[in-house]
Design a protein around this motif. Structure first.
Motif, PDB file in Angstrom:
ATOM      1  N   PRO A   1       0.828  -1.218   0.000  1.00  0.00           N
ATOM      2  CA  PRO A   1       0.000   0.000   0.000  1.00  0.00           C
ATOM      3  C   PRO A   1       0.857   1.262   0.000  1.00  0.00           C
ATOM      4  O   PRO A   1       1.985   1.269   0.466  1.00  0.00           O
ATOM      5  CB  PRO A   1      -0.803  -0.103   1.282  1.00  0.00           C
ATOM      6  N   SER A   2       0.286   2.322  -0.511  1.00  0.00           N
ATOM      7  CA  SER A   2       1.005   3.590  -0.564  1.00  0.00           C
ATOM      8  C   SER A   2       1.169   4.161   0.837  1.00  0.00           C
ATOM      9  O   SER A   2       0.507   3.748   1.793  1.00  0.00           O
ATOM     10  CB  SER A   2       0.229   4.582  -1.429  1.00  0.00           C
ATOM     11  N   ASP A   3       2.056   5.153   0.980  1.00  0.00           N
ATOM     12  CA  ASP A   3       2.257   5.812   2.274  1.00  0.00           C
ATOM     13  C   ASP A   3       0.966   6.454   2.760  1.00  0.00           C
ATOM     14  O   ASP A   3       0.647   6.397   3.954  1.00  0.00           O
ATOM     15  CB  ASP A   3       3.357   6.872   2.163  1.00  0.00           C
ATOM     16  N   ALA A   4       0.216   7.065   1.857  1.00  0.00           N
ATOM     17  CA  ALA A   4      -1.041   7.717   2.242  1.00  0.00           C
ATOM     18  C   ALA A   4      -2.024   6.694   2.784  1.00  0.00           C
ATOM     19  O   ALA A   4      -2.688   6.926   3.794  1.00  0.00           O
ATOM     20  CB  ALA A   4      -1.639   8.458   1.049  1.00  0.00           C
ATOM     21  N   ARG A   5      -2.112   5.554   2.144  1.00  0.00           N
ATOM     22  CA  ARG A   5      -3.043   4.519   2.608  1.00  0.00           C
ATOM     23  C   ARG A   5      -2.639   3.995   3.979  1.00  0.00           C
ATOM     24  O   ARG A   5      -3.474   3.813   4.858  1.00  0.00           O
ATOM     25  CB  ARG A   5      -3.119   3.385   1.594  1.00  0.00           C
ATOM     26  N   ARG A   6      -1.341   3.767   4.185  1.00  0.00           N
ATOM     27  CA  ARG A   6      -0.872   3.300   5.490  1.00  0.00           C
ATOM     28  C   ARG A   6      -1.178   4.333   6.573  1.00  0.00           C
ATOM     29  O   ARG A   6      -1.519   3.983   7.700  1.00  0.00           O
ATOM     30  CB  ARG A   6       0.623   3.005   5.435  1.00  0.00           C
ATOM     31  N   TYR A   7      -1.085   5.601   6.246  1.00  0.00           N
ATOM     32  CA  TYR A   7      -1.394   6.670   7.200  1.00  0.00           C
ATOM     33  C   TYR A   7      -2.884   6.692   7.555  1.00  0.00           C
ATOM     34  O   TYR A   7      -3.259   6.864   8.708  1.00  0.00           O
ATOM     35  CB  TYR A   7      -0.960   8.020   6.617  1.00  0.00           C
ATOM     36  N   LEU A   8      -3.743   6.500   6.550  1.00  0.00           N
ATOM     37  CA  LEU A   8      -5.179   6.603   6.757  1.00  0.00           C
ATOM     38  C   LEU A   8      -5.817   5.357   7.381  1.00  0.00           C
ATOM     39  O   LEU A   8      -6.807   5.462   8.098  1.00  0.00           O
ATOM     40  CB  LEU A   8      -5.885   6.896   5.437  1.00  0.00           C
ATOM     41  N   GLU A   9      -5.271   4.187   7.120  1.00  0.00           N
ATOM     42  CA  GLU A   9      -5.924   2.939   7.528  1.00  0.00           C
ATOM     43  C   GLU A   9      -6.347   2.883   8.999  1.00  0.00           C
ATOM     44  O   GLU A   9      -7.449   2.426   9.295  1.00  0.00           O
ATOM     45  CB  GLU A   9      -5.068   1.737   7.154  1.00  0.00           C
TER      46      GLU A   9
END
Length: 70
Positions: A1-9
């Motif tokens: 997953p992208s960095d943004a996705r890891r941040y939001l999850e």
């Protein structure tokens, strides 16, 4: 997953809606963002006492992004 996705999850909750569910009312403060992964969301507007589609958002789209802007 992208960095943004890891941040939001950790902040994301999956929600299932039924046809006809209302996500928010006119003039209501929107306090969340909806990321659409299935289906279609129609934003309705009132014209002469009738509701008409103003905008449709489908898979990959999002609603409520103004929350992110502060």
């Amino acid at each position: 997953p992208s960095d943004a996705r890891r941040y939001l999850e950790p902040h994301v909750t999956a929600v299932t809606f039924a046809r006809g569910d209302i996500l928010f009312e006119p003039d209501e403060i929107i306090d969340r963002v909806w990321f659409i992964d299935r289906g279609l969301v129609a934003l309705l507007t009132r014209v002469d006492d009738q509701f008409v589609d103003g905008l449709c958002v489908g898979r990959g789209g999002a609603l409520g992004l103004a929350v992110c802007l502060g």
